[in-house]
Design a protein around this motif. Structure first.
Motif, short mmCIF file in Angstrom:
data_model
loop_
_atom_site.label_atom_id
_atom_site.label_comp_id
_atom_site.label_asym_id
_atom_site.label_seq_id
_atom_site.Cartn_x
_atom_site.Cartn_y
_atom_site.Cartn_z
N LYS A 89 -1.08 33.54 3.32
CA LYS A 89 -2.31 34.27 4.23
C LYS A 89 -2.49 35.41 3.90
CE LYS A 89 1.16 32.66 8.12
NZ LYS A 89 1.91 31.75 7.63
N LYS A 90 -3.71 35.09 4.92
CA LYS A 90 -5.06 36.58 4.17
C LYS A 90 -4.50 37.76 5.41
CE LYS A 90 -9.04 33.19 3.83
NZ LYS A 90 -10.50 33.21 3.84
N VAL A 91 -4.80 38.69 4.64
CA VAL A 91 -4.00 40.04 5.35
C VAL A 91 -5.48 40.58 5.44
CG1 VAL A 91 -3.26 40.74 3.24
CG2 VAL A 91 -2.88 41.81 6.13
N TYR A 92 -6.24 40.96 6.64
CA TYR A 92 -7.06 42.59 6.62
C TYR A 92 -7.21 43.32 6.67
CZ TYR A 92 -9.44 37.18 7.27
OH TYR A 92 -10.05 36.75 6.85
N ALA A 93 -7.69 44.64 5.33
CA ALA A 93 -7.73 45.47 5.40
C ALA A 93 -8.19 46.07 5.93
CB ALA A 93 -7.78 45.86 4.11
N HIS A 94 -9.43 45.94 6.44
CA HIS A 94 -10.20 47.04 7.72
C HIS A 94 -11.34 45.37 7.78
CE1 HIS A 94 -14.28 48.61 8.39
NE2 HIS A 94 -14.89 48.18 7.92
N ILE A 117 2.82 45.29 7.23
CA ILE A 117 2.10 44.50 7.79
C ILE A 117 1.79 43.66 9.14
CG2 ILE A 117 1.00 41.29 7.28
CD1 ILE A 117 0.94 42.39 4.78
N PRO A 145 -10.23 43.98 13.52
CA PRO A 145 -11.02 42.79 13.02
C PRO A 145 -10.74 41.63 13.89
CG PRO A 145 -9.31 42.51 11.21
CD PRO A 145 -9.25 43.10 12.93
N LEU A 195 -2.04 41.19 14.96
CA LEU A 195 -2.51 41.69 16.14
C LEU A 195 -2.54 40.99 17.32
CD1 LEU A 195 -5.25 43.07 14.40
CD2 LEU A 195 -4.22 44.58 15.19
N VAL A 252 -4.87 40.10 0.16
CA VAL A 252 -5.66 40.99 0.71
C VAL A 252 -7.10 40.77 0.28
CG1 VAL A 252 -6.49 43.38 0.55
CG2 VAL A 252 -3.93 43.10 0.08
N GLU A 253 -7.99 41.29 2.28
CA GLU A 253 -9.27 40.08 1.98
C GLU A 253 -10.84 41.65 1.62
OE1 GLU A 253 -11.31 37.58 2.85
OE2 GLU A 253 -9.11 36.31 2.34
N LYS A 310 -19.98 40.23 1.95
CA LYS A 310 -19.30 40.92 0.73
C LYS A 310 -20.46 40.78 -0.36
CE LYS A 310 -16.14 41.79 3.71
NZ LYS A 310 -16.45 41.49 5.04
N PRO A 347 -5.71 38.31 13.89
CA PRO A 347 -5.23 37.98 12.39
C PRO A 347 -3.96 39.40 12.21
CG PRO A 347 -6.70 40.37 12.79
CD PRO A 347 -6.86 39.05 14.20
N PHE A 348 -3.99 38.91 10.49
CA PHE A 348 -3.39 40.31 10.19
C PHE A 348 -3.60 41.01 9.86
CE2 PHE A 348 -1.02 35.77 9.42
CZ PHE A 348 0.69 36.24 10.49
N ILE A 349 -3.43 42.48 9.42
CA ILE A 349 -3.37 43.16 8.78
C ILE A 349 -2.79 43.82 8.22
CG2 ILE A 349 -5.31 44.11 11.00
CD1 ILE A 349 -3.69 45.89 11.93
N ILE A 350 -3.09 44.83 6.97
CA ILE A 350 -2.51 45.74 5.79
C ILE A 350 -2.66 47.09 6.70
CG2 ILE A 350 -3.70 45.45 4.37
CD1 ILE A 350 -1.36 45.37 2.62
N LYS A 351 -1.71 47.93 7.16
CA LYS A 351 -1.53 49.57 7.23
C LYS A 351 -0.56 50.11 6.66
CE LYS A 351 -6.03 48.35 9.01
NZ LYS A 351 -6.64 49.48 8.25
#
Lengths: 100, 173
Positions: free
Chosen positions: B18-23, A44, B27, A47, A10-11, B99, A52-56
């Motif tokens: 792999k990076k997963v973006y929350a916000h 996951i 993005p 998009l 998570v970023e 950040k 990118p991958f996003i988490i929701k």
């Protein structure tokens, strides 16, 4: 053939406090082969247009193909409120484990 | 730290997750200080043009007065717009890109952004070349830090603009 478990890191903060930057999550890519996603599950999403991958979190199931997703940190999240419902085909899998 | 987290951190060296973006605003991941730099150069250029206007005198003709007023209004309008545009671009970098870990590494970041906001406001409010130059200098420092956070080296060169002031550019292949 797709590997049944994927690992992500998570970023950002929109899923805070549930998920924080540098948390790892394990994701089952097989979860939705035998059933459809359900409300309140954390997923996951990949998009479109090579995004990118996003988490929701799934807030509402609109139909078998459309899902309204939202970040747990609602004041700091861009989600279906902004980009609309997401399609089933964009869901990579369900988060089954968090490692902090 | 849990044992599992240590295992995953260890694994990260060999097979990065792999990076997963929350916000993020989409993005999109597209950030660049260049627009702020160009805006700061524009503010300098407008100050130059204003200072080069032929002063009016009691004997000035009507068309000279009209020409002076017209140009002064245009230059001032652009100066104000680009000062604000510069602030907007800097706010995106400050609020969306940088950040806490960047601030830890570059503790001067907040001070630089705060100063750039003040410089841009002053450059907008006044015909003030010194403020415009200060703004560009601060924006260039921010640009250097921005590219450092991406592991990209920079060049500080004379910009190919009539301002003849510096611009920080990334060294890209």
């Amino acid at each position: 053939m797709q590997f049944p478990i994927k690992r992500f890191r998570v970023e950002d903060y929109s899923m805070a406090p549930t998920f924080l930057p540098n948390d790892y999550v394990l994701v089952s890519t097989f979860s939705y082969i035998f059933r459809l996603p359900r409300a309140n599950e954390v997923i996951i999403i990949k998009l479109p247009h090579n995004g990118p991958f996003i988490i929701k979190r799934i807030e509402r199931v609109l139909s078998a193909n459309k899902y309204f997703v939202i970040g747990d940190n609602k004041n700091n999240s861009i989600d279906s409120r902004k980009f609309g419902p997401i399609d089933l085909k964009n869901i990579v899998g369900r988060v089954i484990l968090k490692i902090r | 730290m849990s044992l599992l987290k240590e295992v995953f951190n260890f694994l990260e060296f060999f097979i990065p997750a792999k990076k997963v973006y929350a916000h993020c605003d989409i993005p999109c991941g597209i950030y660049d200080p260049h627009l702020a730099q160009v805006s700061a150069h524009t503010v300098i250029r407008m100050n130059m043009l204003i200072s080069q206007l032929k002063p009016l005198s009691t004997g000035s003709k009507a068309e000279e007065i009209n020409d002076y007023n017209h140009k002064l209004i245009r230059y001032t309008d652009i100066k104000e717009k680009h000062s604000e545009l510069c602030k907007q671009e800097l706010r995106i970098l400050w609020g969306d890109y940088f950040k806490p870990e960047h601030v830890q590494k570059f503790p001067e970041l907040h001070e630089l952004f705060w100063k750039s906001m003040k410089d841009a406001s002053k450059a907008k409010q006044e015909i003030n070349m010194r403020a415009a130059e200060e703004l560009l200098n601060t924006v260039n420092k921010i640009a250097e830090i921005f590219w450092k956070t991406k592991g990209i080296e920079t060049n500080r060169v004379k910009a190919p603009y009539p301002t003849e002031h510096d611009i920080v550019l990334p060294k890209l292949d």
